[in-house]
Design a protein around this motif. Structure first.
Motif, PDB file in Angstrom:
ATOM      1  N   CYS A 100      -7.366   6.300  -1.510  1.00  0.00           N
ATOM      2  CA  CYS A 100      -6.862   7.630  -1.897  1.00  0.00           C
ATOM      3  C   CYS A 100      -7.814   8.360  -2.838  1.00  0.00           C
ATOM      4  CB  CYS A 100      -5.492   7.495  -2.541  1.00  0.00           C
ATOM      5  SG  CYS A 100      -4.199   6.937  -1.410  1.00  0.00           S
ATOM      6  N   MET A 132       0.800  -1.221   0.000  1.00  0.00           N
ATOM      7  CA  MET A 132       0.000   0.000   0.000  1.00  0.00           C
ATOM      8  C   MET A 132       0.832   1.269   0.000  1.00  0.00           C
ATOM      9  SD  MET A 132      -2.945  -1.031   2.793  1.00  0.00           S
ATOM     10  CE  MET A 132      -3.667   0.614   2.690  1.00  0.00           C
ATOM     11  N   ALA A 177      -5.153   0.643  -1.585  1.00  0.00           N
ATOM     12  CA  ALA A 177      -4.580   1.981  -1.482  1.00  0.00           C
ATOM     13  C   ALA A 177      -5.181   2.931  -2.508  1.00  0.00           C
ATOM     14  CB  ALA A 177      -3.064   1.901  -1.655  1.00  0.00           C
ATOM     15  N   GLY A 189      -4.833   6.417   2.158  1.00  0.00           N
ATOM     16  CA  GLY A 189      -4.096   5.169   1.977  1.00  0.00           C
ATOM     17  C   GLY A 189      -2.929   5.055   2.939  1.00  0.00           C
ATOM     18  N   THR A 190      -2.171   6.141   3.082  1.00  0.00           N
ATOM     19  CA  THR A 190      -1.035   6.132   4.012  1.00  0.00           C
ATOM     20  C   THR A 190      -1.514   5.994   5.450  1.00  0.00           C
ATOM     21  OG1 THR A 190       0.266   7.495   2.505  1.00  0.00           O
ATOM     22  CG2 THR A 190       0.951   7.443   4.802  1.00  0.00           C
ATOM     23  N   SER A 204       0.248   4.556  -2.314  1.00  0.00           N
ATOM     24  CA  SER A 204      -0.358   5.682  -1.589  1.00  0.00           C
ATOM     25  C   SER A 204       0.511   6.921  -1.679  1.00  0.00           C
ATOM     26  CB  SER A 204      -0.570   5.291  -0.123  1.00  0.00           C
ATOM     27  OG  SER A 204      -1.444   4.198  -0.002  1.00  0.00           O
TER      28      SER A 204
END
Length: 431
Positions: free
Chosen positions: A203, A68, A199, A211-212, A72
């Motif tokens: 996003c 991910m 991800a 996502g992060t 991301s």
């Protein structure tokens, strides 16, 4: 006053055994049906190992963000800064930092234990991801993005730590360890198949930093669950007497093979995205690449359910040869038809040799790594793969830009052929 009707005794579900006496002989006959239980499969036996399911669950949760973070970061940086070049440079910096730091982190894990090292290293990497998120969110200078993403290089090799636990629990049982390595490889493919899709969805559907943020939560939660299972953790070796894995006989040649195989993976990703974009279906590139990972995942589970013949060093050239042969199918599909659906089918078939090759490679790494330094040895193999991915991405991108996306499918075939030649070279063995 009506009396309650006495309840009839319930009949047994099956007739009781029949007993009879004839002369001086007692005759007993049991007419109940016989049910034959099937023996449990290899994966069921594997996960029935005490403590295995608990640490496997935590490890899978912690491993999912590995697919991910890079996607991301690219979406987040390109979406807010409007520069794919900046996004690519930041992720490349993180990849280079990981290649340098990961072996040192693994060495500390071997010396002081998984719980004492992996959890603090994970928390430090999580802070780096959150710092990147804040720098992007509040328009910090570009150099801060590189510094923040480089800090994530302390993320431990979660797959390597799981394989080290299996090697500790299944010591002496080669068949069960083969099944465990196949299971872990299939898990890797599953995470790298689902991670980018998740991800991209987070996003685009929520906000660029989603996502992060979700990846950080999953990483920390999974590592907490994984390291909490101390009963299955391999013993620490504070003062290892064995030599470093890089100097062990047979390991350098394996690392060179991993470097070439990484070139296959890096080139295939870039070339497939460029080919789909040339066909006007760039959004479908993720699905096409996911099919390749799905084929590898299925082949890995099947490979783990069978008992391979011969030693691993004899199987490796055959596995790499199968991978090189199957990778010619995408090249032929792109050259002869130019059809994206047909290319997807050939990638599905081409991915079926990836997992057996990686399982055999990791088995050889386990055999050749000195005792007490298994995490470091497997992390060196992953570092070789990362270096190959970076080189393959660069070679694939150059070929796409200067020749054509169709011709660029020759890059992964060339990398696979190089890995085959390297695997055939004789290696120095230990006594």
């Amino acid at each position: 006053m009506p009396q309650p009707t006495p309840a009839r005794p319930s009949r047994p579900p099956h007739p009781a055994p029949f007993l009879a006496v004839t002369a001086d002989t007692l005759v007993a006959a049991d007419f109940r049906p016989r049910t034959r239980r099937r023996p449990p499969g290899p994966y069921r036996r594997l996960l029935s190992t005490p403590g295995a399911r608990a640490f496997t669950l935590g490890n899978l949760i912690a491993r999912l963000p590995m697919g991910m973070f890079s996607v991301s970061a690219v979406v987040m940086i390109a979406g807010t800064r409007g520069s794919y070049a900046l996004a690519g440079a930041v992720t490349a910096t993180g990849l280079a930092a990981t290649a340098l730091v990961a072996p040192w982190t693994a060495r500390l894990v071997d010396r002081y234990g998984q719980a004492r090292v992996a959890l603090p290293a994970t928390l430090f990497a999580a802070l780096g991801s959150l710092a990147l998120l804040l720098c992007v969110r509040y328009a910090a200078p570009a150099w801060t993005l590189f510094a923040a993403y480089a800090a994530t290089a302390t993320t431990p090799n979660t797959g390597g730590m799981a394989r080290a636990r299996w090697a500790h629990l299944l010591k002496g049982d080669a068949d069960a360890l083969h099944t465990a390595n196949s299971f872990e490889q299939a898990a890797d493919e599953l995470c790298f198949m689902l991670g980018p899709v998740l991800a991209a969805f987070l996003c685009t559907a929520l906000f660029p930093e989603a996502g992060t943020l979700v990846g950080v939560v999953l990483l920390v939660t999974g590592m907490l669950l994984f390291t909490a299972r101390r009963s299955t953790e391999p013993p620490a070796r504070p003062r290892p007497t064995a030599k470093a894995p890089f100097r062990a006989p047979g390991i350098p040649s394996l690392l060179v093979v991993c470097l070439a195989m990484g070139g296959v993976f890096g080139a295939m990703e870039v070339v497939t995205i460029a080919f789909a974009d040339a066909q006007g279906h760039r959004a479908a590139a993720g699905v096409v690449l996911a099919l390749q990972a799905a084929g590898s995942c299925a082949a890995g589970l099947l490979y783990g359910a069978i008992k391979p013949a011969g030693p691993a060093e004899h199987r490796l050239p055959w596995c790499v040869a199968a991978m090189a042969a199957l990778l010619t199918l995408p090249l032929l599909a792109a050259s002869l038809s130019g059809s994206l659906p047909l290319l997807a089918l050939t990638l599905l078939a081409g991915g079926m040799a990836t997992a057996p090759t990686m399982v055999t490679t990791m088995t050889l790494v386990q055999h050749r790594t000195p005792e007490g330094r298994l995490n470091e040895g497997m992390t060196l193999a992953v570092t070789g793969l990362l270096g190959g991915i970076a080189c393959g991405s660069a070679a694939g991108g150059w070929t796409v830009e200067h020749v054509s996306p169709t011709a660029a499918y020759g890059v992964p075939v060339t990398a696979a052929a190089t890995a085959l030649l390297l695997s055939l070279l004789p290696t120095r063995r230990t006594r």
